[in-house]
Design a protein around this motif. Structure first.
Motif, PDB file in Angstrom:
ATOM      1  N   VAL B  28       0.856  -1.182   0.000  1.00  0.00           N
ATOM      2  CA  VAL B  28       0.000   0.000   0.000  1.00  0.00           C
ATOM      3  C   VAL B  28       0.891   1.230   0.000  1.00  0.00           C
ATOM      4  O   VAL B  28       1.845   1.305   0.772  1.00  0.00           O
ATOM      5  CB  VAL B  28      -0.913   0.058   1.249  1.00  0.00           C
ATOM      6  N   ALA B  29       0.613   2.175  -0.884  1.00  0.00           N
ATOM      7  CA  ALA B  29       1.307   3.466  -0.835  1.00  0.00           C
ATOM      8  C   ALA B  29       0.254   4.550  -0.691  1.00  0.00           C
ATOM      9  O   ALA B  29      -0.642   4.675  -1.530  1.00  0.00           O
ATOM     10  CB  ALA B  29       2.124   3.675  -2.100  1.00  0.00           C
ATOM     11  N   GLU B  30       0.330   5.316   0.375  1.00  0.00           N
ATOM     12  CA  GLU B  30      -0.625   6.406   0.574  1.00  0.00           C
ATOM     13  C   GLU B  30      -0.347   7.526  -0.415  1.00  0.00           C
ATOM     14  O   GLU B  30       0.796   7.726  -0.823  1.00  0.00           O
ATOM     15  CB  GLU B  30      -0.511   6.956   2.009  1.00  0.00           C
ATOM     16  N   ALA B  31      -1.412   8.242  -0.785  1.00  0.00           N
ATOM     17  CA  ALA B  31      -1.249   9.358  -1.715  1.00  0.00           C
ATOM     18  C   ALA B  31      -0.256  10.361  -1.133  1.00  0.00           C
ATOM     19  O   ALA B  31      -0.331  10.711   0.046  1.00  0.00           O
ATOM     20  CB  ALA B  31      -2.599  10.014  -1.975  1.00  0.00           C
ATOM     21  N   GLY B  32       0.673  10.813  -1.978  1.00  0.00           N
ATOM     22  CA  GLY B  32       1.651  11.813  -1.560  1.00  0.00           C
ATOM     23  C   GLY B  32       2.840  11.257  -0.811  1.00  0.00           C
ATOM     24  O   GLY B  32       3.709  12.012  -0.385  1.00  0.00           O
ATOM     25  N   SER B  33       2.935   9.934  -0.672  1.00  0.00           N
ATOM     26  CA  SER B  33       4.059   9.361   0.060  1.00  0.00           C
ATOM     27  C   SER B  33       5.116   8.809  -0.910  1.00  0.00           C
ATOM     28  O   SER B  33       4.901   8.756  -2.114  1.00  0.00           O
ATOM     29  CB  SER B  33       3.564   8.224   0.958  1.00  0.00           C
ATOM     30  N   VAL B  34       6.271   8.451  -0.351  1.00  0.00           N
ATOM     31  CA  VAL B  34       7.289   7.779  -1.143  1.00  0.00           C
ATOM     32  C   VAL B  34       7.432   6.377  -0.570  1.00  0.00           C
ATOM     33  O   VAL B  34       7.731   6.210   0.605  1.00  0.00           O
ATOM     34  CB  VAL B  34       8.647   8.491  -1.057  1.00  0.00           C
ATOM     35  N   LEU B  35       7.157   5.370  -1.414  1.00  0.00           N
ATOM     36  CA  LEU B  35       7.296   3.987  -0.971  1.00  0.00           C
ATOM     37  C   LEU B  35       8.536   3.402  -1.638  1.00  0.00           C
ATOM     38  O   LEU B  35       8.640   3.406  -2.869  1.00  0.00           O
ATOM     39  CB  LEU B  35       6.060   3.169  -1.357  1.00  0.00           C
ATOM     40  N   GLY B  36       9.454   2.950  -0.830  1.00  0.00           N
ATOM     41  CA  GLY B  36      10.669   2.330  -1.376  1.00  0.00           C
ATOM     42  C   GLY B  36      10.521   0.825  -1.331  1.00  0.00           C
ATOM     43  O   GLY B  36      10.157   0.269  -0.299  1.00  0.00           O
ATOM     44  N   VAL B  37      10.768   0.174  -2.454  1.00  0.00           N
ATOM     45  CA  VAL B  37      10.713  -1.286  -2.482  1.00  0.00           C
ATOM     46  C   VAL B  37      12.130  -1.793  -2.665  1.00  0.00           C
ATOM     47  O   VAL B  37      12.778  -1.531  -3.678  1.00  0.00           O
ATOM     48  CB  VAL B  37       9.789  -1.783  -3.609  1.00  0.00           C
ATOM     49  N   LEU B  38      12.585  -2.487  -1.633  1.00  0.00           N
ATOM     50  CA  LEU B  38      13.983  -2.870  -1.573  1.00  0.00           C
ATOM     51  C   LEU B  38      14.094  -4.372  -1.784  1.00  0.00           C
ATOM     52  O   LEU B  38      13.381  -5.149  -1.153  1.00  0.00           O
ATOM     53  CB  LEU B  38      14.501  -2.488  -0.182  1.00  0.00           C
ATOM     54  N   GLY B  39      14.997  -4.764  -2.677  1.00  0.00           N
ATOM     55  CA  GLY B  39      15.165  -6.196  -2.884  1.00  0.00           C
ATOM     56  C   GLY B  39      16.264  -6.454  -3.889  1.00  0.00           C
ATOM     57  O   GLY B  39      16.615  -5.556  -4.654  1.00  0.00           O
ATOM     58  N   PRO B  40      16.794  -7.679  -3.891  1.00  0.00           N
ATOM     59  CA  PRO B  40      17.856  -7.995  -4.835  1.00  0.00           C
ATOM     60  C   PRO B  40      17.296  -8.216  -6.237  1.00  0.00           C
ATOM     61  O   PRO B  40      16.081  -8.246  -6.429  1.00  0.00           O
ATOM     62  CB  PRO B  40      18.431  -9.295  -4.278  1.00  0.00           C
ATOM     63  N   ASN B  41      18.184  -8.387  -7.202  1.00  0.00           N
ATOM     64  CA  ASN B  41      17.767  -8.765  -8.541  1.00  0.00           C
ATOM     65  C   ASN B  41      16.961 -10.042  -8.480  1.00  0.00           C
ATOM     66  O   ASN B  41      17.308 -10.964  -7.755  1.00  0.00           O
ATOM     67  CB  ASN B  41      19.002  -9.043  -9.401  1.00  0.00           C
ATOM     68  N   GLY B  42      15.872 -10.091  -9.242  1.00  0.00           N
ATOM     69  CA  GLY B  42      15.103 -11.324  -9.286  1.00  0.00           C
ATOM     70  C   GLY B  42      14.109 -11.456  -8.146  1.00  0.00           C
ATOM     71  O   GLY B  42      13.418 -12.459  -8.050  1.00  0.00           O
ATOM     72  N   ALA B  43      13.994 -10.435  -7.291  1.00  0.00           N
ATOM     73  CA  ALA B  43      13.058 -10.524  -6.167  1.00  0.00           C
ATOM     74  C   ALA B  43      11.627 -10.266  -6.613  1.00  0.00           C
ATOM     75  O   ALA B  43      10.688 -10.594  -5.907  1.00  0.00           O
ATOM     76  CB  ALA B  43      13.438  -9.535  -5.079  1.00  0.00           C
ATOM     77  N   THR B 194      14.665  -0.294  -5.539  1.00  0.00           N
ATOM     78  CA  THR B 194      16.107  -0.126  -5.441  1.00  0.00           C
ATOM     79  C   THR B 194      16.752  -1.380  -4.866  1.00  0.00           C
ATOM     80  O   THR B 194      16.100  -2.187  -4.199  1.00  0.00           O
ATOM     81  CB  THR B 194      16.472   1.102  -4.570  1.00  0.00           C
ATOM     82  N   GLN B 195      18.036  -1.529  -5.164  1.00  0.00           N
ATOM     83  CA  GLN B 195      18.811  -2.607  -4.553  1.00  0.00           C
ATOM     84  C   GLN B 195      19.645  -2.076  -3.403  1.00  0.00           C
ATOM     85  O   GLN B 195      20.379  -2.814  -2.775  1.00  0.00           O
ATOM     86  CB  GLN B 195      19.786  -3.197  -5.576  1.00  0.00           C
ATOM     87  N   TYR B 196      19.566  -0.754  -3.185  1.00  0.00           N
ATOM     88  CA  TYR B 196      20.458  -0.148  -2.197  1.00  0.00           C
ATOM     89  C   TYR B 196      19.686   0.313  -0.976  1.00  0.00           C
ATOM     90  O   TYR B 196      18.795   1.160  -1.066  1.00  0.00           O
ATOM     91  CB  TYR B 196      21.192   1.046  -2.813  1.00  0.00           C
ATOM     92  N   LEU B 197      20.045  -0.238   0.154  1.00  0.00           N
ATOM     93  CA  LEU B 197      19.395   0.144   1.399  1.00  0.00           C
ATOM     94  C   LEU B 197      19.543   1.636   1.655  1.00  0.00           C
ATOM     95  O   LEU B 197      18.609   2.316   2.079  1.00  0.00           O
ATOM     96  CB  LEU B 197      20.009  -0.646   2.563  1.00  0.00           C
ATOM     97  N   GLU B 198      20.734   2.143   1.351  1.00  0.00           N
ATOM     98  CA  GLU B 198      20.986   3.552   1.623  1.00  0.00           C
ATOM     99  C   GLU B 198      20.063   4.438   0.797  1.00  0.00           C
ATOM    100  O   GLU B 198      19.605   5.485   1.259  1.00  0.00           O
ATOM    101  CB  GLU B 198      22.449   3.880   1.319  1.00  0.00           C
ATOM    102  N   GLU B 199      19.789   3.998  -0.444  1.00  0.00           N
ATOM    103  CA  GLU B 199      18.913   4.770  -1.309  1.00  0.00           C
ATOM    104  C   GLU B 199      17.489   4.815  -0.750  1.00  0.00           C
ATOM    105  O   GLU B 199      16.857   5.874  -0.684  1.00  0.00           O
ATOM    106  CB  GLU B 199      18.921   4.148  -2.702  1.00  0.00           C
ATOM    107  N   ALA B 200      16.999   3.645  -0.331  1.00  0.00           N
ATOM    108  CA  ALA B 200      15.656   3.598   0.252  1.00  0.00           C
ATOM    109  C   ALA B 200      15.616   4.476   1.506  1.00  0.00           C
ATOM    110  O   ALA B 200      14.653   5.205   1.737  1.00  0.00           O
ATOM    111  CB  ALA B 200      15.294   2.160   0.581  1.00  0.00           C
ATOM    112  N   ASP B 201      16.678   4.406   2.287  1.00  0.00           N
ATOM    113  CA  ASP B 201      16.786   5.172   3.518  1.00  0.00           C
ATOM    114  C   ASP B 201      16.715   6.679   3.234  1.00  0.00           C
ATOM    115  O   ASP B 201      15.996   7.433   3.892  1.00  0.00           O
ATOM    116  CB  ASP B 201      18.118   4.786   4.175  1.00  0.00           C
ATOM    117  N   GLN B 202      17.466   7.110   2.198  1.00  0.00           N
ATOM    118  CA  GLN B 202      17.521   8.533   1.853  1.00  0.00           C
ATOM    119  C   GLN B 202      16.185   9.059   1.335  1.00  0.00           C
ATOM    120  O   GLN B 202      15.834  10.189   1.584  1.00  0.00           O
ATOM    121  CB  GLN B 202      18.563   8.753   0.745  1.00  0.00           C
ATOM    122  N   LEU B 203      15.480   8.227   0.560  1.00  0.00           N
ATOM    123  CA  LEU B 203      14.363   8.758  -0.206  1.00  0.00           C
ATOM    124  C   LEU B 203      12.989   8.402   0.327  1.00  0.00           C
ATOM    125  O   LEU B 203      12.042   9.150   0.137  1.00  0.00           O
ATOM    126  CB  LEU B 203      14.469   8.278  -1.664  1.00  0.00           C
TER     127      LEU B 203
END
Lengths: 273, 338
Positions: B28-43, B194-203
């Protein structure tokens, strides 16, 4: 970097028009894209143009002396074959472009837009028709330069050219289908031609079929590319060949229906992965 | 009535032959939010994006984007979303400006408006100087910005960014992050893989970790970090130093399971507030007479997240598309000659 992005942009709403309008309008936009590319990737057009020039010169001067066609000069006989053959070769580019768009993800972007899905293929084929018109005109030019003299009326010559353009349209769809079926653009270029070689050369293109052994003649007499060439030849030389013309038109129509349906089906399958 | 979520996915399944790409995805992504989906290739990240953007039909499950069912009302969904993919899908033989005008027309905008929007976007994304150049002369970062510009033509409510920084150099990555943060501030809902935890963390305010087509953890970056134990203090013992006394010395700082590579004499200890407590940790090691060949403090990577959540590393779950994860840059590192 001084960006002004934080100011929200005005939200834009796509226009609402009937689906058929967009099928045409979007195809024109995609076709414009292809036409813009022609001068920027000139090798494609140059190859397509050089090809008929080489064929005409080669057969006219190298083999022409050895081949005798009763009742007509060899160059006059040759041109119908040269027209159809170069139209088919030029059409092979369609599939290469389709395979490239798929590979680069451009087709994904197109499909995420509200545009008409058919325009991805029809737009490209429209543009290729324009390019193939140039190829046909160049073939006319080189033919006339080396002694080709059509007989009959200009109306028949225009009809002959239109038939050649129709043939290129049919084979553009064939090539598009190859582009959808084969993942690598390089392989598409090969595959598009290889399957067609027996039809192009096992035909009435360069020698009259009655010089061939019986089995080959049986094939050449009835296969569609020969019929297309015979029909074009009849129009160019004022020797109306009504049966060939009808059969050629029926073949073109039938192939178009099959190839378009197949392409649409494969496009749906290939892109929904 | 409350506003429907911008993106809603329930029990989404998708298989390619025998390969299960999505095995009951719920998001679920609420309107106006940023949802980061983190996982490796092939996830299953890209498969999810393709389904949410109407490119692909799910085998089963419910997906609504902007309150509209993506399979039944695909055409309407397409007028409300923007998609920028992993591969910058722009035409190389057109200029940046021509690309944006073309896509604008294919978004069914009148020509004059498509042109105005193209100029506007080129300015906003810092591409004015390159506007008249063919895209094939662009750098990787410029291509991504153009790709992003193309996805912003309508100023859509919902923007899908599929691995927007994969393949970019660190500078390009930072520039892209700044852009995404600015977009988020304008109220656009952003779905980011993203595949990068730091990216999800930042954004992203909310992060969903996915593995094998399923969400295995979700929450804010802080909540996830609490689960996986913050930073990692990594060190290699110098010959003669005792491993057990080193672990004993660090026990007060330890916030999760320690990884030990006995053969290499390498140890990774999860710690919280590592930067603030680094000096203390080093003093304690010194007091225990531990000599080190190598010491670094680094942020957790996707591999650490996976190890903590699933017991296996991200690399082990990767499918045939193998791409090496870049390790997060160390916050602090000291090296002594061994």
């Amino acid at each position: 970097m001084n960006r002004t992005l934080p100011v929200p942009m005005e939200r834009l709403i796509p226009l609402k028009r009937p689906a058929l309008y967009w099928a045409l309008a979007d195809a024109v936009v995609v076709a414009k894209r292809q036409i813009r590319q022609i001068p920027r990737v000139p090798d494609e057009l140059i190859t397509a143009i050089v090809q008929p020039v080489i064929i005409v010169l080669l057969f006219r001067y190298l083999f022409g002396g050895a081949i005798h066609v009763p009742g007509v000069s060899y160059i006059n006989y040759l041109m119908a074959g040269a027209f159809v053959q170069s139209a088919i070769f030029a059409s092979a580019n369609t599939g290469v472009g389709v395979a490239n768009d798929l590979k680069l993800g451009l087709v994904d972007r197109f499909r995420s837009l509200p545009m008409a899905p058919s325009a991805v293929l029809t737009g490209r084929i429209f543009a290729d028709l324009i390019r193939n018109t140039v190829v046909i005109l160049v073939t006319w030019g080189i033919g006339l330069l080396v002694g080709f003299r059509p007989a009959g009326t200009p109306v028949a010559w225009v009809a002959a050219s239109a038939l050649v353009l129709l043939v290129s349209f049919v084979f553009s769809w064939f090539s598009a289908l190859m582009g959808l079926l084969i993942p690598s653009p390089e392989a598409v270029a090969q595959a598009g031609i290889v399957w067609l070689l027996p039809f192009i050369f096992g035909s009435s293109a360069f020698v009259p079929v009655d010089t061939m052994p019986g089995w080959l003649r049986a094939f050449s007499d009835h296969q569609p590319v020969s019929l297309m060439m015979d029909a074009v030849r009849g129009l160019l030389l004022n020797q109306p060949n009504t049966p060939a013309l009808w059969q050629a038109l029926v073949w073109c129509g039938g192939l178009l229906i099959i190839l378009i349906l197949l392409s649409v089906w494969v496009y749906g399958r290939r892109t929904s992965r | 009535m409350s506003i429907p979520p911008a993106i809603l996915a329930e029990g989404v399944q998708k298989s390619y032959g025998k390969t299960r790409a999505l095995a009951g995805l719920d998001l679920v992504a609420e309107a106006g939010s940023v949802l980061g989906v983190l996982g490796p290739n092939g996830a299953g990240k890209s498969t999810a994006v393709r389904i949410f953007t109407t490119l692909l039909a799910p085998d089963s499950g419910r997906v609504e984007v902007a309150g509209l069912d993506v399979t039944r009302r695909a055409a309407e969904v397409r007028t409300r979303i923007g998609l920028a993919g992993q591969y910058a899908a722009v035409d190389e033989t057109l200029t940046g400006y021509e690309n944006l005008v073309m896509f604008g027309q294919l978004y069914h905008l009148p020509g004059a408006i498509a042109k105005r929007r193209a100029h506007d976007l080129l300015e906003r994304l810092d591409l004015v100087e390159a506007a008249g150049r063919l895209v094939k002369t662009y750098s990787g970062g410029m291509r991504r910005r153009l790709d992003l510009a193309a996805s912003l033509i309508l100023a859509p409510q919902i923007l899908f960014l599929d691995e927007p920084t994969t393949g970019l150099d660190p500078r390009g990555r930072l520039a892209m992050w700044a852009l995404i943060q600015e977009l988020a501030r304008t109220g656009t809902t952003i779905f980011l893989t993203t595949q990068y935890l730091e990216e999800a963390d930042q954004l992203a305010r909310q992060i969903a970790v996915i593995d094998r087509g399923r969400v295995i953890a979700k929450g804010s970056a802080d909540e996830l970090k609490a689960q996986i134990g913050g930073e990692r203090l990594e060190f290699t013992l110098a010959p003669g130093s005792d491993l057990n006394s080193a672990l004993e010395a660090l026990r007060p700082y330890q916030s999760g399971e320690v990884q030990v590579d006995a053969a290499e004499r390498r140890v990774a200890v999860p710690v919280t507030q590592g930067a603030q407590r680094l000096a203390a940790m080093v003093r304690d090691l010194d007091a225990a007479q531990i000599a080190l060949a190598d010491l670094s403090l680094r942020r957790p990577t996707l591999d650490d997240v996976f190890l903590a959540l699933t017991g296996h590393t991200a690399t082990e779950t990767k499918s045939e598309t193998n791409e090496v994860d870049k390790p997060a840059e160390p916050q602090f590192a000291t090296r002594r000659p061994a």
